[in-house]
Design a protein around this motif. Structure first.
Motif, PDB file in Angstrom:
ATOM      1  N   GLN A  50      29.994  18.200   2.914  1.00 18.79           N
ATOM      2  CA  GLN A  50      30.923  19.015   2.367  1.00 18.79           C
ATOM      3  C   GLN A  50      32.212  19.252   3.404  1.00 18.79           C
ATOM      4  N   GLY A  51      33.378  18.581   2.672  1.00 18.13           N
ATOM      5  CA  GLY A  51      34.644  19.148   3.097  1.00 18.13           C
ATOM      6  C   GLY A  51      34.671  18.161   4.294  1.00 18.13           C
ATOM      7  N   ALA A  52      34.126  17.472   4.780  1.00 19.90           N
ATOM      8  CA  ALA A  52      33.805  16.973   5.875  1.00 19.90           C
ATOM      9  C   ALA A  52      34.710  17.292   6.967  1.00 19.90           C
ATOM     10  N   GLN A  53      33.710  18.780   7.695  1.00 17.75           N
ATOM     11  CA  GLN A  53      33.948  19.980   8.438  1.00 17.75           C
ATOM     12  C   GLN A  53      33.357  19.498   9.541  1.00 17.75           C
ATOM     13  N   LEU A  54      34.386  19.501  10.369  1.00 17.31           N
ATOM     14  CA  LEU A  54      33.779  19.926  11.249  1.00 17.31           C
ATOM     15  C   LEU A  54      32.786  21.316  11.833  1.00 17.31           C
ATOM     16  N   LEU A  55      31.705  21.753  12.265  1.00 14.05           N
ATOM     17  CA  LEU A  55      31.415  22.882  12.214  1.00 14.05           C
ATOM     18  C   LEU A  55      31.141  23.688  13.616  1.00 14.05           C
ATOM     19  N   THR A  56      30.466  22.724  14.671  1.00 14.34           N
ATOM     20  CA  THR A  56      30.496  23.325  15.647  1.00 14.34           C
ATOM     21  C   THR A  56      30.653  21.439  16.897  1.00 14.34           C
ATOM     22  N   HIS A  57      31.668  22.206  18.203  1.00 19.04           N
ATOM     23  CA  HIS A  57      31.589  20.168  18.918  1.00 19.04           C
ATOM     24  C   HIS A  57      31.309  21.385  20.653  1.00 19.04           C
ATOM     25  N   THR A  58      30.474  20.760  21.143  1.00 22.96           N
ATOM     26  CA  THR A  58      30.304  21.703  22.369  1.00 22.96           C
ATOM     27  C   THR A  58      30.471  20.449  23.445  1.00 22.96           C
ATOM     28  N   SER A  59      31.582  20.281  24.244  1.00 25.52           N
ATOM     29  CA  SER A  59      32.168  19.779  25.395  1.00 25.52           C
ATOM     30  C   SER A  59      31.392  19.130  26.409  1.00 25.52           C
ATOM     31  N   TYR A  60      31.021  18.438  27.166  1.00 26.89           N
ATOM     32  CA  TYR A  60      29.942  17.953  28.177  1.00 26.89           C
ATOM     33  C   TYR A  60      31.104  17.554  29.207  1.00 26.89           C
ATOM     34  N   GLY A  61      32.830  17.479  29.236  1.00 25.27           N
ATOM     35  CA  GLY A  61      33.623  16.766  29.872  1.00 25.27           C
ATOM     36  C   GLY A  61      33.665  17.518  31.092  1.00 25.27           C
ATOM     37  N   ARG A  62      33.411  19.245  31.317  1.00 25.32           N
ATOM     38  CA  ARG A  62      33.714  19.366  32.854  1.00 25.32           C
ATOM     39  C   ARG A  62      32.428  19.067  33.445  1.00 25.32           C
ATOM     40  N   THR A  63      31.272  20.118  33.583  1.00 27.98           N
ATOM     41  CA  THR A  63      30.686  19.588  34.480  1.00 27.98           C
ATOM     42  C   THR A  63      28.581  20.458  33.624  1.00 27.98           C
ATOM     43  N   THR A  64      28.036  19.770  32.970  1.00 25.18           N
ATOM     44  CA  THR A  64      26.326  19.723  32.945  1.00 25.18           C
ATOM     45  C   THR A  64      25.877  21.021  32.597  1.00 25.18           C
ATOM     46  N   SER A  65      26.573  21.961  34.010  1.00 27.52           N
ATOM     47  CA  SER A  65      26.174  23.612  33.714  1.00 27.52           C
ATOM     48  C   SER A  65      27.048  24.244  32.662  1.00 27.52           C
ATOM     49  N   ASN A  66      28.556  23.765  32.688  1.00 23.65           N
ATOM     50  CA  ASN A  66      28.967  24.504  32.133  1.00 23.65           C
ATOM     51  C   ASN A  66      30.230  23.946  30.430  1.00 23.65           C
ATOM     52  N   ASN A  67      28.716  23.860  30.008  1.00 25.97           N
ATOM     53  CA  ASN A  67      29.071  23.148  28.424  1.00 25.97           C
ATOM     54  C   ASN A  67      30.357  24.306  27.227  1.00 25.97           C
ATOM     55  N   ASP A  68      31.285  22.897  26.911  1.00 30.11           N
ATOM     56  CA  ASP A  68      32.639  23.962  26.457  1.00 30.11           C
ATOM     57  C   ASP A  68      32.605  24.080  25.250  1.00 30.11           C
ATOM     58  N   GLN A  69      32.415  25.721  23.976  1.00 30.28           N
ATOM     59  CA  GLN A  69      32.468  25.510  23.070  1.00 30.28           C
ATOM     60  C   GLN A  69      33.522  25.185  22.791  1.00 30.28           C
ATOM     61  N   LEU A  70      34.228  24.365  21.984  1.00 28.50           N
ATOM     62  CA  LEU A  70      35.663  24.307  21.589  1.00 28.50           C
ATOM     63  C   LEU A  70      36.379  24.702  19.347  1.00 28.50           C
ATOM     64  N   LEU A  71      34.757  25.650  19.460  1.00 31.29           N
ATOM     65  CA  LEU A  71      34.814  25.411  18.296  1.00 31.29           C
ATOM     66  C   LEU A  71      34.319  26.995  17.833  1.00 31.29           C
ATOM     67  N   TRP A  72      33.925  27.735  16.652  1.00 28.45           N
ATOM     68  CA  TRP A  72      33.284  29.009  16.378  1.00 28.45           C
ATOM     69  C   TRP A  72      33.020  28.756  15.194  1.00 28.45           C
ATOM     70  N   LEU A  73      31.928  29.013  15.041  1.00 28.60           N
ATOM     71  CA  LEU A  73      30.921  28.745  13.760  1.00 28.60           C
ATOM     72  C   LEU A  73      30.468  30.133  13.266  1.00 28.60           C
ATOM     73  N   SER A  74      31.464  31.082  12.619  1.00 33.01           N
ATOM     74  CA  SER A  74      30.541  32.939  12.561  1.00 33.01           C
ATOM     75  C   SER A  74      28.748  32.619  12.438  1.00 33.01           C
ATOM     76  N   PRO A  75      28.264  33.731  12.932  1.00 33.25           N
ATOM     77  CA  PRO A  75      26.695  33.932  12.913  1.00 33.25           C
ATOM     78  C   PRO A  75      27.033  34.153  11.816  1.00 33.25           C
ATOM     79  N   THR A  76      27.385  34.738  10.842  1.00 39.54           N
ATOM     80  CA  THR A  76      27.254  34.994   9.474  1.00 39.54           C
ATOM     81  C   THR A  76      27.760  34.127   8.135  1.00 39.54           C
ATOM     82  N   ALA A  77      27.923  32.481   8.829  1.00 37.73           N
ATOM     83  CA  ALA A  77      28.221  31.959   7.961  1.00 37.73           C
ATOM     84  C   ALA A  77      27.341  31.941   6.602  1.00 37.73           C
ATOM     85  N   LEU A  78      27.526  31.608   5.364  1.00 37.57           N
ATOM     86  CA  LEU A  78      26.723  31.908   3.931  1.00 37.57           C
ATOM     87  C   LEU A  78      27.036  29.838   3.907  1.00 37.57           C
TER      88      LEU A  78
END
Length: 309
Positions: A50-78
């Motif tokens: 629906q919308g071809a919408q990228l909802l979340t993206h976690t990058s493993y590009g730096r270290t496996t212990s320091n994953n980066d969230q590039l996007l925010w999805l609302s905790p109350t998204a409907l």
């Protein structure tokens, strides 16, 4: 599954089919929307047809212990069929913002309808490349938009997000077009975050009836902020932890938004407690950067999102 074609990804270990009730059990899934989940050595992403919408993206590009969230999805998204999803990268198309005709949906209709998965593959660098098509109005116009058009969105998902958009006027007369990749990004401290790369640019202030003003220094957040920056440099930096670089090509507008405390509290799919967690830094063609696309012509643009510094 709606929105997925014969290119469906059940034959590769890096992607699988799922649904919103399974992937986001803490959210309110009024409808269990189909989702595509990418899990590769470089990232984890969740996409809604629906919308071809990228909802979340976690990058493993730096270290496996320091994953980066590039996007925010609302905790109350409907999760409701045919309704906007709050967070990730919604695509505003074929118009951005409110339409000048009352009753037409905010930000167009492409974010609320299903796109078709045209292709899924892993490239030689380990990225997952997904191609989505929106062609249902190429031969017959949408009831609320009297021009025939089609669109294609290509996602390259790895340590960075690369989004390529092509919009074609399939009609016989020029087509008005404004659009934005409406990306939501997490911030560690809204009061301290700065957006760099917009100093000296003119903007239309949506909290002041689109009054035209000029940016002095970095963008800072103190209450509601809703601006369309015009003819901007290619790159902006969100100075938070980690810092994010958003780079656009052939998309001269940058829209910067945070609802502020009072408006966040009034939004059921944000809430006062979550309004401080994100900003939107979107690229597209909006305001006076809107287009008139000639009959048969195409507009191509791209946006890259990644950790910097």
């Amino acid at each position: 599954m709606t929105g997925l074609t014969s290119a469906s990804p059940e034959n590769h270990p890096w992607w699988r089919l799922s649904d919103s009730a399974t992937e986001f059990p803490q959210h309110n899934s009024v409808d269990s929307l189909p989702l595509l989940v990418v899990e590769s050595p470089l990232c984890r992403s969740v996409i809604a047809p629906q919308g071809a919408q990228l909802l979340t993206h976690t990058s493993y590009g730096r270290t496996t212990s320091n994953n980066d969230q590039l996007l925010w999805l609302s905790p109350t998204a409907l999760f409701v069929r045919g309704k906007p999803l709050r967070g990730g990268v919604p695509l505003c198309l074929p118009w951005f913002g409110p339409h000048n005709e009352p009753g037409k949906p905010q930000h167009g209709f492409a974010r609320n309808e299903d796109w078709q998965l045209l292709g899924a593959q892993a490239d030689s660098d380990g990225n997952v490349v997904l191609s989505w098509g929106f062609g249902q109005y190429a031969s017959q116009p949408h009831p609320e938009f009297p021009w025939r058009f089609s669109a294609r969105l290509t996602m390259t998902l790895g340590t960075r997000i690369e989004l390529g958009l092509e919009i074609q006027n399939c009609d016989t007369s020029p087509m008005p077009l404004s659009w934005a990749l409406h990306s939501y990004h997490p911030v560690s401290d809204l009061a301290a975050v700065r957006v760099r790369g917009l100093a000296g640019c003119d903007f239309l202030d949506n909290t002041r009836q689109l009054e035209r003003r000029r940016q002095q220094g970095d963008v800072q957040f103190n209450g509601e902020l809703d601006r369309i920056y015009l003819s901007v440099p290619d790159e902006q930096i969100i100075a938070t932890e980690p810092a994010l670089a958003i780079r656009g090509s052939n998309c001269p507008s940058a829209i910067v938004w945070n609802p502020g405390y009072d408006k966040a509290a009034a939004l059921a799919d944000v809430g006062a407690e979550h309004g401080q967690e994100f900003i939107c830094l979107e690229r597209g063609n909006a305001g006076t950067n809107a287009l008139s696309l000639d009959a048969g012509a195409s507009h191509r643009a791209s946006v890259s999102i990644g950790v910097t510094g």
